[in-house]
Motif scaffolding. Sequence first.
Motif, PDB file in Angstrom:
ATOM      1  N   ASP A 116       2.075  -6.275  -4.731  1.00 18.38           N
ATOM      2  CA  ASP A 116       0.937  -5.705  -5.453  1.00 18.38           C
ATOM      3  C   ASP A 116       1.125  -4.221  -5.750  1.00 18.38           C
ATOM      4  O   ASP A 116       0.604  -3.709  -6.746  1.00 18.38           O
ATOM      5  CB  ASP A 116      -0.352  -5.894  -4.650  1.00 18.38           C
ATOM      6  N   PHE A 117       1.865  -3.516  -4.870  1.00 18.30           N
ATOM      7  CA  PHE A 117       2.061  -2.079  -5.056  1.00 18.30           C
ATOM      8  C   PHE A 117       3.547  -1.746  -5.249  1.00 18.30           C
ATOM      9  O   PHE A 117       3.987  -0.652  -4.911  1.00 18.30           O
ATOM     10  CB  PHE A 117       1.512  -1.308  -3.845  1.00 18.30           C
ATOM     11  N   ALA A 397       0.287   0.502  -8.481  1.00 20.12           N
ATOM     12  CA  ALA A 397      -0.329  -0.828  -8.386  1.00 20.12           C
ATOM     13  C   ALA A 397       0.066  -1.676  -9.587  1.00 20.12           C
ATOM     14  O   ALA A 397      -0.062  -1.237 -10.734  1.00 20.12           O
ATOM     15  CB  ALA A 397      -1.836  -0.695  -8.304  1.00 20.12           C
TER      16      ALA A 397
END
Length: 519
Positions: A116-117, A397
């Motif tokens: 996700d990051f 992100a």
Amino acid sequence: MEDIKNQLQDGVKNLKEMLGPLQKYVTPTSALVGLGAGLTVYWLVKRNKYKLPPGPTPMPLLGNYSLLNARDFQDQCMELSKKYGPVITIYMSTIPIVVVNTIEAATEVLVKSKADFANRPEVTSATFFSDGGKDIAMAQYTPTWKLHRKIAGSALRTYLKGRKLEEAIHGSLTQLIELFDEKQGEAFSPNTHVDHAMLNIIYALCFSKVYKFNDPKFKNFMKVESDLIESFGSGFLEDLFPILIKIWPSKRFLKCADLANQLFDVLLGELKEHRNTFDEGNIRDFTDALILAKMEAENDEDTELLSQLTDVHLKQTLSDIFFAGLDTSRFTLQWFLLYVAAYPEIQKKAQKEIDNAVGRDRLPGLDDRPSMPYTEAVLHEVMRVATVAPVGLPHAARVDAKLYGFDVPKGTTIMINQWALHNDPRHWNEPAKFDPERYLDSDGNLGPKPISWLPFSAGRRVCLGESVAKAELHVMCAILLQQYDIMIPPGETADFTPDVSGIAGYTAGSYKIVVKKRI
């Protein structure tokens, strides 16, 4: 980022058409002021849309400018986390940046949240210097990036280990020992000598070449590289206003572009030479291994992806390995020499261990590493107290995400404050104290990696060369301690004031030492 550039350019064109005869009254300054006002309004609307992590109040348009440019940026963020919590938001102009200040939050970002990051911020200067995101360090997390990293990892495993790594270290350190021998009893700054040793190791591993200390090519290469680091600083105005690169680039940006091109020309020249002389049956170095790994991948990988891996990609991979290995290692070794000189009792304990494990008749090698845990603990403690990359490389992100109950919108920049992790009193007893014992178990062996020790990051973006760097630095440190007593000059005290500090890095100043050959 290219879409944003095009939109800005179209917007400027449309604005000129609308203004018509009024164009001559619109100056660059007034245009920027107008753009700034528009961005401020946009920022205020967007800021209220999300529940971002808390943080210090930003100034309109300027954001938290003074904080971002502070030499003690990492310390200030650590202090701010005591007030606002482990995750805080600061602003570069109107752009939010989330700063993570604890290992628990860092683990959430780097590991538990999976990919996700795992992106990088779409920063104009990074895109420019990476030939449009064709490197590994700053490229986005895509199938092409994963294949690119896989090829580079395969080349690393094939070449940068074992006998060839040890040969490169011993060859370079033999020259360094000769230089140090000439300086015996004399107070001198070791930084240039360390730079020479590290460049020779990287050059030998990547290109099967070495430089003599007084070689003009070596001196010019290190000068250009050092000037680039100094000039790059903590970013450019072009990162806030991408259109400036095309219409009004700053002198500092143009200087950095020229310096980077000089370094890239060297790497690209070496890559072309290796392509012309490549022999699959004789892999000479990392560059050959990189070419071979790409050739092997062509037999069983997606041809569409491989078509995107050009010589420019390979040049950028060489750049990642070359400069990441050069800079972080040389800065760490510079700090190591200062700390062992400042703590003679720690130095003597490491020397006793090296004498017992290796003796004096040969140089320490990679196979000796398990027998020298205290020496490695000293190196680990240097990496903690002198974190050469205080906030590492920024993440971004990939999706709209949550972190500790707060919103982290897609595209938001996330910085991991490794300095804060390495000085967290919850995980380090007396964090300001230089204490290698904290890495050892009751039997004097290396214990498990401390929970809040993260000099190489973690997760999908973990440092590609971690295993090589740790082994390389350990052998180099052991050789220097085997050969010399290293001291602060008589009548002086150790000066730990960094030359550079903040987002740009954390490097030792031009301190001096005295060396004495151990007999």
